[in-house]
Design an enzyme around this catalytic site. Structure first.
Site, PDB file in Angstrom:
ATOM      1  N   LYS A  70       0.855  -1.190   0.000  1.00  0.00           N
ATOM      2  CA  LYS A  70       0.000   0.000   0.000  1.00  0.00           C
ATOM      3  C   LYS A  70       0.888   1.235   0.000  1.00  0.00           C
ATOM      4  O   LYS A  70       1.786   1.368   0.827  1.00  0.00           O
ATOM      5  CB  LYS A  70      -0.895   0.032   1.241  1.00  0.00           C
ATOM      6  CG  LYS A  70      -1.755   1.291   1.324  1.00  0.00           C
ATOM      7  CD  LYS A  70      -2.777   1.200   2.435  1.00  0.00           C
ATOM      8  CE  LYS A  70      -2.292   1.700   3.760  1.00  0.00           C
ATOM      9  NZ  LYS A  70      -2.198   3.164   3.872  1.00  0.00           N
TER      10      LYS A  70
ATOM     11  N   ASP B 273      -3.472   4.365  -1.871  1.00  0.00           N
ATOM     12  CA  ASP B 273      -4.409   4.817  -0.840  1.00  0.00           C
ATOM     13  C   ASP B 273      -4.407   6.349  -0.763  1.00  0.00           C
ATOM     14  O   ASP B 273      -3.788   6.926   0.136  1.00  0.00           O
ATOM     15  CB  ASP B 273      -3.959   4.183   0.489  1.00  0.00           C
ATOM     16  CG  ASP B 273      -4.812   4.570   1.676  1.00  0.00           C
ATOM     17  OD1 ASP B 273      -5.956   5.010   1.474  1.00  0.00           O
ATOM     18  OD2 ASP B 273      -4.326   4.432   2.816  1.00  0.00           O
TER      19      ASP B 273
ATOM     20  N   LYS C 157      -7.390   8.251  -1.126  1.00  0.00           N
ATOM     21  CA  LYS C 157      -8.672   8.692  -0.530  1.00  0.00           C
ATOM     22  C   LYS C 157      -9.223   9.965  -1.189  1.00  0.00           C
ATOM     23  O   LYS C 157      -9.401  10.995  -0.541  1.00  0.00           O
ATOM     24  CB  LYS C 157      -8.523   8.923   0.973  1.00  0.00           C
ATOM     25  CG  LYS C 157      -8.076   7.713   1.765  1.00  0.00           C
ATOM     26  CD  LYS C 157      -8.122   7.998   3.251  1.00  0.00           C
ATOM     27  CE  LYS C 157      -7.711   6.833   4.107  1.00  0.00           C
ATOM     28  NZ  LYS C 157      -6.275   6.506   4.079  1.00  0.00           N
TER      29      LYS C 157
ATOM     30  N   ASP D 196     -13.694  14.991  -3.906  1.00  0.00           N
ATOM     31  CA  ASP D 196     -13.802  16.312  -4.547  1.00  0.00           C
ATOM     32  C   ASP D 196     -15.069  16.288  -5.408  1.00  0.00           C
ATOM     33  O   ASP D 196     -15.851  15.330  -5.328  1.00  0.00           O
ATOM     34  CB  ASP D 196     -12.547  16.585  -5.396  1.00  0.00           C
ATOM     35  CG  ASP D 196     -12.254  18.077  -5.527  1.00  0.00           C
ATOM     36  OD1 ASP D 196     -13.210  18.862  -5.742  1.00  0.00           O
ATOM     37  OD2 ASP D 196     -11.080  18.458  -5.433  1.00  0.00           O
TER      38      ASP D 196
ATOM     39  N   THR E 275     -11.578   5.565  10.934  1.00  0.00           N
ATOM     40  CA  THR E 275     -11.619   5.001  12.298  1.00  0.00           C
ATOM     41  C   THR E 275     -11.181   6.034  13.335  1.00  0.00           C
ATOM     42  O   THR E 275     -11.374   5.844  14.526  1.00  0.00           O
ATOM     43  CB  THR E 275     -10.743   3.734  12.397  1.00  0.00           C
ATOM     44  OG1 THR E 275      -9.496   3.994  11.769  1.00  0.00           O
ATOM     45  CG2 THR E 275     -11.405   2.551  11.740  1.00  0.00           C
TER      46      THR E 275
ATOM     47  N   ARG F  97       3.010  -1.400  10.818  1.00  0.00           N
ATOM     48  CA  ARG F  97       4.097  -1.551  11.789  1.00  0.00           C
ATOM     49  C   ARG F  97       4.369  -2.962  12.298  1.00  0.00           C
ATOM     50  O   ARG F  97       5.536  -3.285  12.548  1.00  0.00           O
ATOM     51  CB  ARG F  97       3.884  -0.564  12.951  1.00  0.00           C
ATOM     52  CG  ARG F  97       4.152   0.876  12.497  1.00  0.00           C
ATOM     53  CD  ARG F  97       3.491   1.881  13.377  1.00  0.00           C
ATOM     54  NE  ARG F  97       2.029   1.818  13.264  1.00  0.00           N
ATOM     55  CZ  ARG F  97       1.190   2.572  13.954  1.00  0.00           C
ATOM     56  NH1 ARG F  97       1.660   3.449  14.820  1.00  0.00           N
ATOM     57  NH2 ARG F  97      -0.110   2.467  13.793  1.00  0.00           N
TER      58      ARG F  97
HETATM   59  O1  C5P Z   1       1.008   0.426  11.203  1.00  0.00           O
HETATM   60  P1  C5P Z   1      -0.423  -0.002  11.076  1.00  0.00           P
HETATM   61  O2  C5P Z   1      -0.607  -1.499  10.916  1.00  0.00           O
HETATM   62  O3  C5P Z   1      -1.300   0.582  12.160  1.00  0.00           O
HETATM   63  O4  C5P Z   1      -0.875   0.633   9.683  1.00  0.00           O
HETATM   64  C1  C5P Z   1      -2.194   0.593   9.238  1.00  0.00           C
HETATM   65  C2  C5P Z   1      -2.295   1.296   7.931  1.00  0.00           C
HETATM   66  O5  C5P Z   1      -3.676   1.366   7.564  1.00  0.00           O
HETATM   67  C3  C5P Z   1      -1.793   2.733   7.923  1.00  0.00           C
HETATM   68  O6  C5P Z   1      -1.280   3.007   6.615  1.00  0.00           O
HETATM   69  C4  C5P Z   1      -3.040   3.553   8.189  1.00  0.00           C
HETATM   70  O7  C5P Z   1      -2.965   4.843   7.652  1.00  0.00           O
HETATM   71  C5  C5P Z   1      -4.095   2.722   7.456  1.00  0.00           C
HETATM   72  N1  C5P Z   1      -5.448   2.911   7.934  1.00  0.00           N
HETATM   73  C6  C5P Z   1      -5.849   2.672   9.230  1.00  0.00           C
HETATM   74  N2  C5P Z   1      -7.146   2.864   9.610  1.00  0.00           N
HETATM   75  C7  C5P Z   1      -8.046   3.280   8.708  1.00  0.00           C
HETATM   76  C8  C5P Z   1      -7.678   3.522   7.400  1.00  0.00           C
HETATM   77  C9  C5P Z   1      -6.357   3.329   7.034  1.00  0.00           C
HETATM   78  O8  C5P Z   1      -5.029   2.279  10.056  1.00  0.00           O
HETATM   79  N3  C5P Z   1      -9.298   3.412   9.076  1.00  0.00           N
END
Ligand code: C5P
Length: 232
Positions: free
Chosen positions: A32, A59, A61, A64, A119, A211
């Site tokens: 992603k 990603d 998003k 517009d 979220t 992460r």
């Molecule tokens: O590091 P981690 O596993 O928390 O990363 C989750 C990824 O998913 C990040 O790129 C974050 O921006 C994305 N994301 C999220 N929650 C959302 C939409 C996207 O954590 N509702």
């Protein structure tokens, strides 16, 4: 496309991203690319990762007026990414326009999925800032339903919502779910999390994992563990 693990490459430069992906000798994980990396490097990072054989969820998003989103989606479609996204809050008209823009002359197009409510938005901020007074679960399902009606392929949602989205929108409507953590791992700033195995159980189609893989001592082992738990 079947169930898969998508690695969130939340790096601020192409150099860091390529260095990270060089760990995966012989494997080409689905990745992603988010706003940070795209705004730092532009379309060249997409082309480079495509050239290296990765599938890409871009990603960005979009949100517009329909005409602007349509034209922007046509540009992203030319980059030959696998999944694009937008905000369902942009309305059904915007989502339909996005699909038109994304569809190539030969009828093919990347998958298009919608963000429902972020979220990071909770009931209180939704009521106070957006003046939406309905329960947030209802709003999320309504937005998912709108995305389905507009012809989109799925939504980004919490794994906790994936089962309900499938109930409302059907089994083939994709659920792409971040917020995934190993049972013995750090939760970090995510609030509502699931393990890859639980996400599989509830019916997520793709998990987006950042992460737990990118910050792991052994990213390849962490990725393999995700794949084993989620895809089996
Ligand atoms: O590091 P981690 O596993 O928390 O990363 C989750 C990824 O998913 C990040 O790129 C974050 O921006 C994305 N994301 C999220 N929650 C959302 C939409 C996207 O954590 N509702």
């Amino acid at each position: 496309m079947g169930k898969d693990v998508i690695i969130a490459c939340d790096f601020s430069s192409g150099e860091d991203t390529l260095k990270f992906l060089d760990n995966f000798t012989g494997k080409k994980p689905f990745v992603k690319i988010g706003m940070e990396l795209f705004y730092a490097e532009g379309p060249s990072i997409v082309r480079e990762l495509k050239k290296r054989g990765h599938k890409i969820f871009l990603d960005l998003k979009l949100h517009d007026i329909p005409n602007t989103v349509k034209k922007s989606m046509a540009v992203l479609s030319n980059l030959d990414v696998d999944i694009c996204n937008l905000h369902a809050a942009g309305t059904t008209a915007m989502m339909k326009a996005a699909l038109e823009g994304l569809t190539r002359a030969d009828g093919t197009r990347p998958l298009l999925i919608a963000v429902t409510q972020l979220t990071s938005t909770d009931q209180e901020s939704m009521e106070r800032d957006l003046l939406i007074k309905e329960p947030i679960d209802k709003v999320v399902m309504h937005y998912a339903h709108n995305a389905k009606e507009a012809g989109l392929d799925g939504v980004v949602c919490s794994p906790l919502e994936a089962g309900k989205v499938h109930e409302v929108c059907g089994d083939t409507f994709l659920t792409v779910t971040p917020g995934v953590r190993f049972a013995d791992g750090d939760i970090g700033d995510q609030k509502r999390v699931m393990t890859p195995a639980q996400a599989k159980e509830i019916g997520s189609d793709y998990i987006v994992v950042g992460r737990p893989i990118t910050a792991a001592a052994d990213p390849v082992a962490a990725y393999e563990r995700c794949l084993n738990e989620f895809v089996g």
